[in-house]
Design an enzyme around this catalytic site. Structure first.
Site, mmCIF file in Angstrom:
data_model
loop_
_atom_site.group_PDB
_atom_site.id
_atom_site.type_symbol
_atom_site.label_atom_id
_atom_site.label_comp_id
_atom_site.label_asym_id
_atom_site.label_seq_id
_atom_site.Cartn_x
_atom_site.Cartn_y
_atom_site.Cartn_z
ATOM 1 N N HIS A 149 3.479 -4.273 0.091
ATOM 2 C CA HIS A 149 2.058 -4.224 0.246
ATOM 3 C C HIS A 149 1.499 -4.193 -1.395
ATOM 4 O O HIS A 149 1.996 -3.852 -2.121
ATOM 5 C CB HIS A 149 1.439 -2.837 0.893
ATOM 6 C CG HIS A 149 1.948 -1.714 0.261
ATOM 7 N ND1 HIS A 149 1.472 -1.092 -0.945
ATOM 8 C CD2 HIS A 149 3.070 -0.697 0.372
ATOM 9 C CE1 HIS A 149 1.894 0.233 -1.156
ATOM 10 N NE2 HIS A 149 2.833 0.292 -0.332
ATOM 11 N N ASP B 234 -1.486 -3.055 -2.492
ATOM 12 C CA ASP B 234 -2.405 -2.114 -3.126
ATOM 13 C C ASP B 234 -1.867 -0.856 -3.552
ATOM 14 O O ASP B 234 -0.329 -0.659 -3.395
ATOM 15 C CB ASP B 234 -3.297 -1.545 -1.881
ATOM 16 C CG ASP B 234 -2.525 -0.885 -0.671
ATOM 17 O OD1 ASP B 234 -1.622 -1.610 -0.378
ATOM 18 O OD2 ASP B 234 -3.142 0.175 -0.132
ATOM 19 N N GLU C 61 -2.362 -0.790 2.765
ATOM 20 C CA GLU C 61 -1.170 -0.056 3.357
ATOM 21 C C GLU C 61 -1.623 1.514 3.061
ATOM 22 O O GLU C 61 -1.585 2.536 3.981
ATOM 23 C CB GLU C 61 -0.001 -0.434 2.695
ATOM 24 C CG GLU C 61 1.274 0.420 3.327
ATOM 25 C CD GLU C 61 1.833 1.688 2.714
ATOM 26 O OE1 GLU C 61 2.660 2.258 3.445
ATOM 27 O OE2 GLU C 61 1.120 2.145 1.557
ATOM 28 N N GLU C 62 -2.050 2.014 1.869
ATOM 29 C CA GLU C 62 -1.814 3.380 1.465
ATOM 30 C C GLU C 62 -3.256 4.055 1.981
ATOM 31 O O GLU C 62 -2.998 5.088 2.010
ATOM 32 C CB GLU C 62 -2.169 3.396 -0.198
ATOM 33 C CG GLU C 62 -1.230 2.840 -0.895
ATOM 34 C CD GLU C 62 0.181 3.630 -0.884
ATOM 35 O OE1 GLU C 62 0.335 4.459 0.117
ATOM 36 O OE2 GLU C 62 1.014 3.418 -1.501
#
Length: 484
Positions: free
Chosen positions: A75, A77, A144-145
């Protein structure tokens, strides 16, 4: 020594480039533009889906055309956390990296090796002309986060591979074949404003010095939670004397254990010293409790300017009692995998919002999907009893382990061949995008692995330098040995 002096050079060079590009969750435009430009410069096929996920393809090297296609996934981010005394704007500023002996970390901020190092490895594979592999697809997911919305929005048919290598794990020498699912529970307190008593003494209380950490991967350590510690102090004040609450704040992100929290309170002038004694006694107790895991924790108190307004007393009392009652930490351990946390909850943040709202955010995880919902309901029940309006963030599924995975066997065999020892096969309590991807691609054979990272989601996040070379060597041999 600089980051670009490290080995393997190609991986660290790309990681350095990534650290220079701001990429907070939901603000990934610049890193995505960089990846598109990379694909164009290297004359590689690429495409982007409706939510922003990017796929870049590379043909097989000569002699490997008959190998199955493999998708590498990371990912783009990063979690944006910094120490209170650090001047850094994650929307505009590059990450300042520091080589510190065997580790690389940032200058008072998160490093973004979660998952920038995975992205760097994908770019290194795509750019290399001296490695052997079958057809490669590199999947770069977004956001994702803060909710895994990139993986949630991924649709069947975006990539073609039947084997996926997730590069978002944090322990070299460990192969992950399962992860927890999760969801979030929010509580919204609506308060009314009342005049702040003029004859009260006003105090600013701060909890600081905690390490923080990943609310999944670090939850079993027993790190201090700044929101829970502040609640302990406020509850002692609540049961001992009249008081008012003018401000409260703590934590930031739902997937990070909160490091700092604070409040502005008012107490009768003749109770000011008693409030300080309560704080000092709690400070000593907490430092003793956390000496082995969070030794730098501290409570501070200073005189504050008298406010004109404060939160109504009923909401103040309900909020403090709910924060005190809300569980934080491990709920239960797995009965199937020894040492694996099965279910946990994180009291993540307390924030005052416009319109007289106080928003409390929590996150729950479990490798058993029904228990994610159950613990979320328990948390919601606590805040509902306190008069808050509760809501839930969309859940994401876990990844059920498949011990008979063929790619797992190849990954284990190649690790043994390289290093002369067995890789540990595990499931992880943190959430990986693998579970969501598996829902759209149910036939995927997957394994997750990575170099060693520590203290992710906190300003002391670091990556062990030597493990990047080990992980890179393993990745290259694994790509070469993909079963035909």
């Amino acid at each position: 020594m600089q980051i670009t002096d490290l080995k393997p050079t190609i991986v660290w060079d790309y990681f350095h480039q990534i650290t220079q590009i701001p990429r907070p969750s939901k603000k990934e435009e610049r890193i995505l533009a960089y990846l598109v430009q990379f694909a164009q410069d290297h004359k590689l096929e690429y495409k982007q889906d409706a939510v922003g996920n990017l796929l870049i393809k590379k043909p097989a090297t000569p002699g490997y055309e008959s190998c199955p296609s493999v998708v590498l996934q990371s990912h783009v981010d990063m979690v944006c956390e910094k120490n209170g005394d650090v001047n850094h704007n994650f929307d505009t500023d590059p990450i300042r990296t520091i080589v510190d002996g065997e580790w690389l970390h940032a200058d008072g901020t998160t490093l973004g090796a979660d998952n920038g190092i995975g992205c760097a490895a994908e770019l290194a594979v795509l750019a290399s002309n001296d490695i052997e592999h079958g057809p490669i697809e590199c999947l770069f997911t977004v956001d994702e986060e803060t909710g895994m919305t990139g993986a949630m929005g991924l649709k069947a048919g975006f990539f073609d591979s039947k084997i996926l290598l997730n590069l978002d794990s944090e322990d070299e020498g460990e192969l992950f074949i399962g992860c927890a699912g999760g969801m979030g529970t929010m509580a919204d307190f609506t308060y009314t404003i009342q005049a702040a008593p003029k004859d009260y003494a006003y105090l600013k209380v701060q909890v600081s010095g905690l390490k923080g950490g990943h609310s999944g991967g670090d939850i079993h350590i027993g790190l201090g939670n700044a929101n829970k510690l502040l609640a302990r102090f406020l509850y002692e004040i609540e049961i001992e004397m009249p008081w008012v609450l003018a401000e409260i704040h703590g934590g930031n992100l739902h997937n990070a254990i909160p490091r700092e929290a604070g409040a502005v309170i008012g107490v009768p002038a003749d109770q000011k010293e008693r409030a300080r004694i309560i704080l000092n006694e709690l400070n000593a107790a907490v430092q003793d409790e956390l000496a082995a895991v969070d030794a730098n924790v501290r409570f501070d108190m200073e005189t504050a300017e008298a406010p004109t307004e404060c939160i109504d007393c009923k909401t103040k009392s309900n909020l403090v009692r709910a924060l005190m009652a809300c569980h934080h930490g491990v709920i239960g351990m797995s009965h199937a995998i020894e040492g694996l946390v099965e279910t946990s909850t994180n009291l993540a943040s307390v924030k005052m919002k416009p319109g007289n709202h106080i928003l409390v955010e929590t996150s729950q995880r479990s490798s058993t999907n029904s228990l994610v919902r159950e613990i979320s309901k328990e948390v919601a029940a606590v805040f509902s009893l306190a008069g808050a309006k509760t809501s839930f963030r969309d859940p994401y599924p876990g990844w059920k382990p498949n011990p008979d995975s063929l790619i797992l066997k190849v990954a284990a065999d190649t690790y043994r061949e390289l290093f002369g020892r067995e890789a540990a096969v595990k499931a992880i309590h943190a959430g990986l995008e693998c579970g969501l991807i598996l829902e759209e691609y149910p036939g995927l054979d997957m394994v997750s692995f990575g170099p060693t990272l520590r203290d992710v989601h906190s300003p002391v996040e670091k990556i062990e330098i030597k493990t990047v070379q080990m992980w890179w060597d393993h990745l290259l041999l694994l790509l070469k040995r993909i079963p035909r």
